[in-house]
Design a protein around this motif. Structure first.
Motif, mmCIF file in Angstrom:
data_model
loop_
_atom_site.group_PDB
_atom_site.id
_atom_site.type_symbol
_atom_site.label_atom_id
_atom_site.label_comp_id
_atom_site.label_asym_id
_atom_site.label_seq_id
_atom_site.Cartn_x
_atom_site.Cartn_y
_atom_site.Cartn_z
ATOM 1 N N GLN A 1 -75.621 -23.120 31.897
ATOM 2 C CA GLN A 1 -75.887 -24.524 32.203
ATOM 3 C C GLN A 1 -77.189 -24.690 32.985
ATOM 4 O O GLN A 1 -77.860 -25.726 32.883
ATOM 5 C CB GLN A 1 -74.728 -25.115 33.012
ATOM 6 C CG GLN A 1 -73.428 -25.254 32.242
ATOM 7 C CD GLN A 1 -73.533 -26.256 31.116
ATOM 8 O OE1 GLN A 1 -74.350 -27.159 31.144
ATOM 9 N NE2 GLN A 1 -72.696 -26.069 30.100
ATOM 10 N N ALA B 1 -65.665 -34.449 31.109
ATOM 11 C CA ALA B 1 -66.282 -33.203 31.575
ATOM 12 C C ALA B 1 -65.274 -32.316 32.288
ATOM 13 O O ALA B 1 -65.249 -31.094 32.101
ATOM 14 C CB ALA B 1 -67.455 -33.523 32.493
ATOM 15 N N VAL C 1 -63.962 -28.356 31.575
ATOM 16 C CA VAL C 1 -63.912 -27.243 32.532
ATOM 17 C C VAL C 1 -62.542 -26.581 32.504
ATOM 18 O O VAL C 1 -62.431 -25.342 32.466
ATOM 19 C CB VAL C 1 -64.247 -27.742 33.951
ATOM 20 C CG1 VAL C 1 -64.012 -26.637 34.973
ATOM 21 C CG2 VAL C 1 -65.702 -28.211 34.020
ATOM 22 N N GLY D 1 -71.446 -34.116 31.132
ATOM 23 C CA GLY D 1 -70.648 -32.901 31.016
ATOM 24 C C GLY D 1 -71.357 -31.695 31.580
ATOM 25 O O GLY D 1 -70.750 -30.848 32.248
ATOM 26 N N SER D 2 -72.671 -31.606 31.337
ATOM 27 C CA SER D 2 -73.447 -30.481 31.846
ATOM 28 C C SER D 2 -73.534 -30.513 33.368
ATOM 29 O O SER D 2 -73.365 -29.483 34.036
ATOM 30 C CB SER D 2 -74.856 -30.502 31.238
ATOM 31 O OG SER D 2 -75.642 -29.447 31.738
ATOM 32 N N SER E 1 -69.929 -29.775 34.890
ATOM 33 C CA SER E 1 -69.500 -28.398 34.676
ATOM 34 C C SER E 1 -70.354 -27.417 35.473
ATOM 35 O O SER E 1 -69.842 -26.418 35.998
ATOM 36 C CB SER E 1 -69.543 -28.052 33.187
ATOM 37 O OG SER E 1 -70.853 -28.195 32.668
ATOM 38 N N TYR F 1 -68.654 -24.748 37.930
ATOM 39 C CA TYR F 1 -68.864 -23.308 37.773
ATOM 40 C C TYR F 1 -69.671 -22.734 38.930
ATOM 41 O O TYR F 1 -69.461 -21.583 39.324
ATOM 42 C CB TYR F 1 -69.578 -23.022 36.453
ATOM 43 C CG TYR F 1 -68.824 -23.478 35.233
ATOM 44 C CD1 TYR F 1 -67.450 -23.278 35.128
ATOM 45 C CD2 TYR F 1 -69.475 -24.109 34.179
ATOM 46 C CE1 TYR F 1 -66.753 -23.698 34.009
ATOM 47 C CE2 TYR F 1 -68.788 -24.530 33.052
ATOM 48 C CZ TYR F 1 -67.431 -24.332 32.975
ATOM 49 O OH TYR F 1 -66.736 -24.744 31.866
#
Length: 268
Positions: free
Chosen positions: A88, A121, A125, A229-230, A233, A237
């Motif tokens: 990402q 999103a 995950v 979403g990017s 996430s 993460y």
């Protein structure tokens, strides 16, 4: 290209290159395949689809052999959240660079459906971790068999939340799908593995994500579906990767590999 890749011994796969190394071949074959498809008539397209079906069956048989170790392996010691985070890290800048051609950044940020994007999103995950756990505990073959119940969940949820009408053939296909899941899980005969329940939960979240995308609507810029979403996430993460201070940081050429994966991720 394949001969070159397979000419190097790799400790995680011996002399057989993992399938991800064949991804660049898709770009080489994509344009000729598109030209071929556009020039074919109905009979030619039917033969092409039949050949594709046979190829998929053969590939699936090879990919799921020996618990999917042909291509699913932990490389260089990176944990799955670490891989997702560093992917990402390159994917988001590429997405922003392409924003003028996929809806524009300003239009995406002016959305009035931010909470739906965030919810979608977060579903992604959770799906990621449920699937990774399923791959490790159950293997690829069983995990992918169970995740394919997602479209059936989506059809049921579309009736409730979207008011869609489902015909008799779709009901029959859904019934057949659920019977197949019961055959795979064999409840009452074998003990139900918790990872299998996790995969089914991931399938439900996949269906929820599909319904959310339908709720958001086609008027929303294409960039918005990937951008939020990017961002979400990467934060999730990142927290999981760095919270204990023992994250594995890429070195040297590994950064280039993550960047290359991000390029293919954007293209997909």
């Amino acid at each position: 290209y394949l001969l070159l890749v397979s000419a190097y011994y790799m400790w995680w796969g011996g002399w057989s290159a993992p399938a991800r190394f064949a991804v660049p071949v898709l770009l080489m074959l994509g344009l000729p395949a598109a030209v071929f498809w556009s020039r074919q008539r109905t009979a030619g397209k039917a033969m092409a689809l039949a050949a594709l079906g046979v190829t998929v069956l053969v590939t699936a048989s090879l990919a799921t052999a020996d618990s999917g170790r042909l291509f699913f392996n932990d490389r260089d010691g990176f944990a799955p959240p670490e891989i997702a985070f560093f992917l990402q890290l390159f994917y988001l800048p590429l997405l922003l660079a392409l924003s003028p051609w996929i809806g524009g950044l300003r239009a995406a940020l002016r959305t009035d459906k931010l909470w739906l994007h965030v919810l979608r999103a977060l579903c992604g995950v959770v799906i990621f971790f449920m699937m990774i756990n399923g791959f490790k505990q159950l293997g690829l073959a069983l995990s992918y068999t169970l995740i394919f119940v997602g479209p059936f969940f989506a059809a049921l949820l579309s009736i409730v939340f979207l008011g869609e009408r489902v015909g008799i053939y779709r009901w029959l296909s859904m019934a057949g799908g659920f019977i197949g899941i019961l055959v795979v899980l064999r409840p009452g005969i074998e003990q139900l593995h918790p990872a299998a329940l996790g995969i089914l939960f991931a399938a439900l979240l996949f269906a929820v994500s599909t319904i959310i995308a339908r709720k958001i609507g086609e008027e929303e810029p294409l960039l918005a579906f990937s951008l939020f979403g990017s961002v979400i996430s990467m934060q999730a993460y990142g927290v999981i990767t760095f919270w204990d201070g023992e994250a594995m940081i890429p070195k040297g050429g590994q950064w280039g590999l993550f960047a290359l994966i991000a390029v293919f991720h954007v293209a997909a």
